[in-house]
Design a protein around this motif. Structure first.
Motif, PDB file in Angstrom:
ATOM      1  N   ARG A 108       4.994   9.703  -7.841  1.00  0.00           N
ATOM      2  CA  ARG A 108       6.234   9.901  -8.619  1.00  0.00           C
ATOM      3  C   ARG A 108       6.144   9.161  -9.944  1.00  0.00           C
ATOM      4  NH1 ARG A 108       7.003   9.588  -3.398  1.00  0.00           N
ATOM      5  NH2 ARG A 108       8.562  10.898  -2.366  1.00  0.00           N
ATOM      6  N   PRO A 109       5.342   9.694 -10.873  1.00  0.00           N
ATOM      7  CA  PRO A 109       5.168   9.001 -12.163  1.00  0.00           C
ATOM      8  C   PRO A 109       6.497   8.718 -12.866  1.00  0.00           C
ATOM      9  CG  PRO A 109       3.710  10.901 -11.970  1.00  0.00           C
ATOM     10  CD  PRO A 109       4.608  10.948 -10.788  1.00  0.00           C
ATOM     11  N   GLU A 110       7.505   9.569 -12.633  1.00  0.00           N
ATOM     12  CA  GLU A 110       8.791   9.334 -13.299  1.00  0.00           C
ATOM     13  C   GLU A 110       9.439   8.043 -12.773  1.00  0.00           C
ATOM     14  OE1 GLU A 110       8.088  11.660 -11.167  1.00  0.00           O
ATOM     15  OE2 GLU A 110       9.703  11.860  -9.694  1.00  0.00           O
ATOM     16  N   ASP A 111       9.169   7.704 -11.504  1.00  0.00           N
ATOM     17  CA  ASP A 111       9.702   6.449 -10.961  1.00  0.00           C
ATOM     18  C   ASP A 111       8.961   5.251 -11.548  1.00  0.00           C
ATOM     19  OD1 ASP A 111      11.639   7.673  -9.505  1.00  0.00           O
ATOM     20  OD2 ASP A 111      10.572   7.623  -7.587  1.00  0.00           O
ATOM     21  N   PHE A 156       1.593  -1.610 -12.287  1.00  0.00           N
ATOM     22  CA  PHE A 156       1.683  -0.417 -13.142  1.00  0.00           C
ATOM     23  C   PHE A 156       1.713  -0.781 -14.618  1.00  0.00           C
ATOM     24  CE2 PHE A 156       3.745   0.954  -9.076  1.00  0.00           C
ATOM     25  CZ  PHE A 156       2.650   1.674  -8.640  1.00  0.00           C
ATOM     26  N   ARG A 157       2.067  -2.031 -14.933  1.00  0.00           N
ATOM     27  CA  ARG A 157       1.998  -2.486 -16.326  1.00  0.00           C
ATOM     28  C   ARG A 157       0.538  -2.746 -16.710  1.00  0.00           C
ATOM     29  NH1 ARG A 157       1.884  -7.673 -17.777  1.00  0.00           N
ATOM     30  NH2 ARG A 157       2.937  -8.405 -15.901  1.00  0.00           N
ATOM     31  N   ARG A 158      -0.204  -3.391 -15.815  1.00  0.00           N
ATOM     32  CA  ARG A 158      -1.557  -3.806 -16.176  1.00  0.00           C
ATOM     33  C   ARG A 158      -2.599  -2.715 -15.957  1.00  0.00           C
ATOM     34  NH1 ARG A 158      -3.722  -9.274 -14.613  1.00  0.00           N
ATOM     35  NH2 ARG A 158      -5.237  -8.430 -16.079  1.00  0.00           N
ATOM     36  N   SER A 187       0.825  -1.218   0.000  1.00  0.00           N
ATOM     37  CA  SER A 187       0.000   0.000   0.000  1.00  0.00           C
ATOM     38  C   SER A 187       0.857   1.265   0.000  1.00  0.00           C
ATOM     39  CB  SER A 187      -0.915   0.025   1.231  1.00  0.00           C
ATOM     40  OG  SER A 187      -1.763  -1.090   1.233  1.00  0.00           O
ATOM     41  N   LEU A 188       1.828   1.318   0.919  1.00  0.00           N
ATOM     42  CA  LEU A 188       2.650   2.525   1.026  1.00  0.00           C
ATOM     43  C   LEU A 188       3.520   2.706  -0.221  1.00  0.00           C
ATOM     44  CD1 LEU A 188       3.762   2.111   4.749  1.00  0.00           C
ATOM     45  CD2 LEU A 188       2.338   3.971   3.881  1.00  0.00           C
ATOM     46  N   GLY A 189       4.048   1.605  -0.731  1.00  0.00           N
ATOM     47  CA  GLY A 189       4.891   1.676  -1.925  1.00  0.00           C
ATOM     48  C   GLY A 189       4.089   2.154  -3.127  1.00  0.00           C
ATOM     49  N   THR A 190       2.878   1.648  -3.269  1.00  0.00           N
ATOM     50  CA  THR A 190       2.022   2.087  -4.381  1.00  0.00           C
ATOM     51  C   THR A 190       1.735   3.580  -4.261  1.00  0.00           C
ATOM     52  OG1 THR A 190       1.013  -0.103  -4.483  1.00  0.00           O
ATOM     53  CG2 THR A 190      -0.191   1.691  -5.551  1.00  0.00           C
ATOM     54  N   MET A 191       1.440   4.008  -3.039  1.00  0.00           N
ATOM     55  CA  MET A 191       1.192   5.436  -2.808  1.00  0.00           C
ATOM     56  C   MET A 191       2.410   6.274  -3.238  1.00  0.00           C
ATOM     57  SD  MET A 191       0.555   7.292   0.877  1.00  0.00           S
ATOM     58  CE  MET A 191       2.260   7.139   1.408  1.00  0.00           C
ATOM     59  N   ARG A 205       7.753   5.190 -14.537  1.00  0.00           N
ATOM     60  CA  ARG A 205       8.346   5.051 -15.884  1.00  0.00           C
ATOM     61  C   ARG A 205       9.702   4.333 -15.821  1.00  0.00           C
ATOM     62  NH1 ARG A 205       6.047   9.917 -17.063  1.00  0.00           N
ATOM     63  NH2 ARG A 205       7.887  11.091 -16.384  1.00  0.00           N
ATOM     64  N   LYS A 206      10.499   4.681 -14.818  1.00  0.00           N
ATOM     65  CA  LYS A 206      11.834   4.065 -14.707  1.00  0.00           C
ATOM     66  C   LYS A 206      11.743   2.545 -14.577  1.00  0.00           C
ATOM     67  CE  LYS A 206      14.375   7.860 -12.532  1.00  0.00           C
ATOM     68  NZ  LYS A 206      14.780   8.388 -11.221  1.00  0.00           N
ATOM     69  N   ILE A 207      10.836   2.065 -13.715  1.00  0.00           N
ATOM     70  CA  ILE A 207      10.777   0.604 -13.538  1.00  0.00           C
ATOM     71  C   ILE A 207      10.077  -0.069 -14.719  1.00  0.00           C
ATOM     72  CG2 ILE A 207      10.939   0.679 -11.011  1.00  0.00           C
ATOM     73  CD1 ILE A 207       7.928  -0.139 -10.949  1.00  0.00           C
ATOM     74  N   GLN A 208       9.198   0.673 -15.401  1.00  0.00           N
ATOM     75  CA  GLN A 208       8.558   0.092 -16.587  1.00  0.00           C
ATOM     76  C   GLN A 208       9.565  -0.066 -17.723  1.00  0.00           C
ATOM     77  OE1 GLN A 208       5.323   2.866 -16.970  1.00  0.00           O
ATOM     78  NE2 GLN A 208       3.809   1.320 -16.369  1.00  0.00           N
ATOM     79  N   GLU A 209      10.466   0.904 -17.842  1.00  0.00           N
ATOM     80  CA  GLU A 209      11.458   0.845 -18.926  1.00  0.00           C
ATOM     81  C   GLU A 209      12.563  -0.149 -18.630  1.00  0.00           C
ATOM     82  OE1 GLU A 209      12.645   4.918 -19.366  1.00  0.00           O
ATOM     83  OE2 GLU A 209      10.691   5.462 -20.223  1.00  0.00           O
ATOM     84  N   ASP A 210      12.844  -0.370 -17.346  1.00  0.00           N
ATOM     85  CA  ASP A 210      13.942  -1.273 -16.987  1.00  0.00           C
ATOM     86  C   ASP A 210      13.567  -2.004 -15.693  1.00  0.00           C
ATOM     87  OD1 ASP A 210      16.246  -2.530 -16.263  1.00  0.00           O
ATOM     88  OD2 ASP A 210      17.514  -0.731 -16.269  1.00  0.00           O
TER      89      ASP A 210
END
Lengths: 394, 63
Positions: free
Chosen positions: A251-254, A361-363, A242-246, A256-261
Motif C-alpha cells: 500500500r504505497p499510498e499508506d 521507509f524514510r531511509r 515483518s507483517l506490518g512492512t509487508m 506516503r501518508k505516514i511520510q507526510e505526517d
C-alpha cells in the motif's frame, strides 16, 4: 447457540491476512460454541469483541495454566516443568502485587526515555542493510534483532547469547515441537536465566533484573519473570515488524501518508495490530465458577479460548472490519489482550513499531519485496503468527 | 463530570496516559494519577475514551 459445527482448534490461517474461513463460520453461525482441542479435550470458543472483553475482566475465569482443565492448543503443553507460575499464569490476589513490582519498568514515561536508544538501534540495523548484499532477509536483518536487542538491554541479558534464546524461544512457540524438546527448551532457558540472576546478585548493574533483585529475594519468581519477558519480547514485535512492512509495501499510498505526517504512524500501528492479531490464542481461561456469558452457561472447570482475531474483525466493534484502514482509530482492538493481564510490554511494542516504520521507509524509500508476497513462508505452525523469512531489495 | 480512579485495580497499562496526557499520568510504579478530576471541553471526550480503553476497569465517570 450451540450449533453442531465440527470444530477443532487450532486452524491454519490459509490466507495470510485473515482468520481462517472456518473461524469466520464459527463467528457467524455460533459465536460461542464448543470446540475440540488437539488433546481431544473440549473447550468453548468465544469470538465476539464484547464477550471477550467481558470474560477477560471477570474474575470467575482463571489464568492458572496449572489448572488441569486449562485449555491448551499444542499437544504436550501440559507438562510438569516444575516451573513457578509467571505473571500470565497468576490470578488475584497473587497477580496484582506481582505485576505492580515490575510495571514501573514499562510506564509510558519510561518507554519515552528509551526512544533515542531504540532509534539508534534501528538506524544501525538499517545502515547494515544498506551496506550489505541484496536481497536482504528483513527478519534476520531488522525484525528480530531490534526488539531482541531492546529487551536484552532492558533486562540486562547479554545480547551475545541471542542465538541461544532465539532458538529456544522459537521452539517454545512452535506447535510442532515434541513435548520432550519443549521441556528441554524450557529447562535450558530457565538454567541460563537462573545463572544470570545469580551473577547479577553478585554484581548488580543498571538493568531491570538487578533492580528487581533489590526489591525481592525470591529468585524463582524472578527467573519466571525474566523468562516471560525474554520470550514475549523476542518474537511478538519481530513478527509485527515483518507483517506490518509487508502490508505497507502493498500500500504505497499508506507509506506516503505516514511520510507526510508522522502523527499518523501510531494510529497505523494500532490498525496493523488489529488487522494481524498475531497472538490470536494468547488469552485462554478456565472457568472456576458457573458463568453465563453471551447467553451461554459456561460451567466451572470448562476452558474458554477467545479467538481475538475474529473479535478484532467483529463488525459490531469495527466498521468494514476486513479492510486495513490505517486512519480508522482502532485503539480498542484486543491484540494485546484485555483485563488485568493486558500485555505488559505493549507500549514498548508500540514505540518500536512506530520508530521502525517511520525510519525504514524514510531511509530506504525504494524498499520492495524480492519475492512474490504470497510465496513468503508464513508461521502457520506457531502460537504467534508471523513470517519466517522476508527477502527484500531496494 | 468527575473522573474516579480505583488505584487498587490499576495495572499500569498506560492506556489513559496515551489517550490524554493532560488529564492522566502514571506514578513511578505505573499507577494512574488523575491530573484533572473534572475535565472540560475536549478533555471530556478523551476521558470517556480512556475509560473505555482501561483494561482493568479501574476508571469510571460520575456524570
Amino acid at each position: 447457540m450451540t450449533a453442531q459445527l465440527p470444530a477443532t482448534l487450532p486452524i491454519t490461517r490459509g490466507c495470510p491476512y485473515a482468520p481462517p474461513d472456518e473461524h469466520r463460520r464459527l463467528r457467524d453461525e455460533a459465536p460461542i460454541q464448543r470446540v475440540t482441542l488437539p488433546s481431544g479435550e473440549t473447550a468453548w470458543t468465544i469470538t465476539r469483541h464484547e464477550d471477550i472483553r467481558a470474560m477477560l475482566t471477570d474474575p470467575r475465569f482463571s489464568s492458572d495454566r496449572r489448572n488441569p482443565h486449562f485449555p491448551l492448543l499444542a499437544k504436550g503443553q501440559r507438562i510438569n516443568t516444575g516451573f513457578r507460575a509467571s505473571l500470565i499464569g497468576m490470578d488475584p490476589p497473587e497477580h496484582g502485587p506481582a505485576r505492580r513490582k515490575v510495571v514501573g519498568e514499562f510506564t509510558v514515561r519510561r518507554m519515552e526515555a528509551l526512544r533515542p536508544r531504540i532509534q539508534e538501534i534501528v538506524d544501525q540495523h538499517i545502515d547494515a542493510i544498506l551496506a550489505g548484499p541484496k536481497p536482504a532477509d528483513l527478519v534476520k536483518a531488522l525484525s528480530l534483532p531490534v526488539p531482541s536487542l531492546v529487551i536484552c538491554e532492558q533486562l540486562g541479558v547479554p545480547y551475545t547469547d541471542h542465538e541461544f534464546f532465539q532458538l529456544h524461544s522459537s521452539r517454545l512457540l512452535s506447535r510442532l515441537t515434541p513435548p520432550a524438546e519443549r521441556k528441554a527448551a524450557i529447562d535450558a532457558l530457565r538454567d541460563y536465566l537462573g545463572e544470570l540472576i545469580e551473577r547479577k546478585a553478585q554484581e548488580p548493574a543498571d538493568d531491570l533484573l538487578s533492580r528487581q533483585l533489590e526489591q525481592q529475594d525470591d529468585r524463582e519468581e524472578l527467573v519466571s519473570l525474566a523468562f516471560l519477558l525474554l520470550v514475549a519480547g523476542h518474537e511478538t514485535t519481530a513478527n509485527m515488524i515483518s507483517l506490518g512492512t509487508m502490508a505497507f509495501l502493498e500500500r504505497p499510498e499508506d507509506i506516503r501518508k505516514i511520510q507526510e505526517d508522522s502523527s499518523k504512524t501510531l494510529p497505523a500501528v494500532e490498525e496493523l495490530l488489529r488487522y494481524f492479531t498475531i497472538a490470536e490464542f494468547a488469552v485462554s481461561r478456565v472457568a472456576v465458577e458457573d458463568v453465563e456469558l453471551g447467553g451461554v452457561l459456561i460451567k466451572a472447570g470448562e476452558g474458554v479460548v477467545p479467538l481475538s482475531n475474529l473479535a478484532n474483525r467483529d463488525p459490531e466493534a469495527f466498521d468494514h472490519p476486513e479492510e486495513l484502514d490505517i486512519e480508522r482509530g482502532a485503539r480498542h482492538h484486543l491484540a494485546f489482550g484485555f483485563g488485568a493481564h493486558q500485555c505488559l510490554g505493549q507500549n514498548l511494542a508500540r514505540m518500536e513499531l512506530q520508530i521502525v516504520f517511520d525510519t525504514l521507509f524514510r531511509r530506504i524509500p525504494g524498499l520492495r519485496p524480492a519475492v512474490p508476497l504470497d510465496s513468503l513462508p508464513f508461521k502457520d505452525d506457531a502460537s504467534v503468527y508471523g513470517i519466517h523469512e522476508f527477502p527484500v531489495t531496494w | 463530570m468527575r473522573i474516579v480512579a480505583d488505584t487498587d485495580l490499576c495495572i499500569g497499562a498506560g492506556q489513559c496516559v496515551l489517550t490524554e496526557p493532560e488529564v492522566f499520568d502514571q506514578d513511578d510504579d505505573g499507577t494512574v494519577v488523575v491530573l484533572v478530576e473534572n475535565p472540560e471541553g475536549g478533555q471530556v471526550d478523551s476521558a470517556r475514551e480512556a475509560v473505555k480503553l482501561c483494561p482493568a476497569v479501574a476508571l469510571s465517570l460520575q456524570e
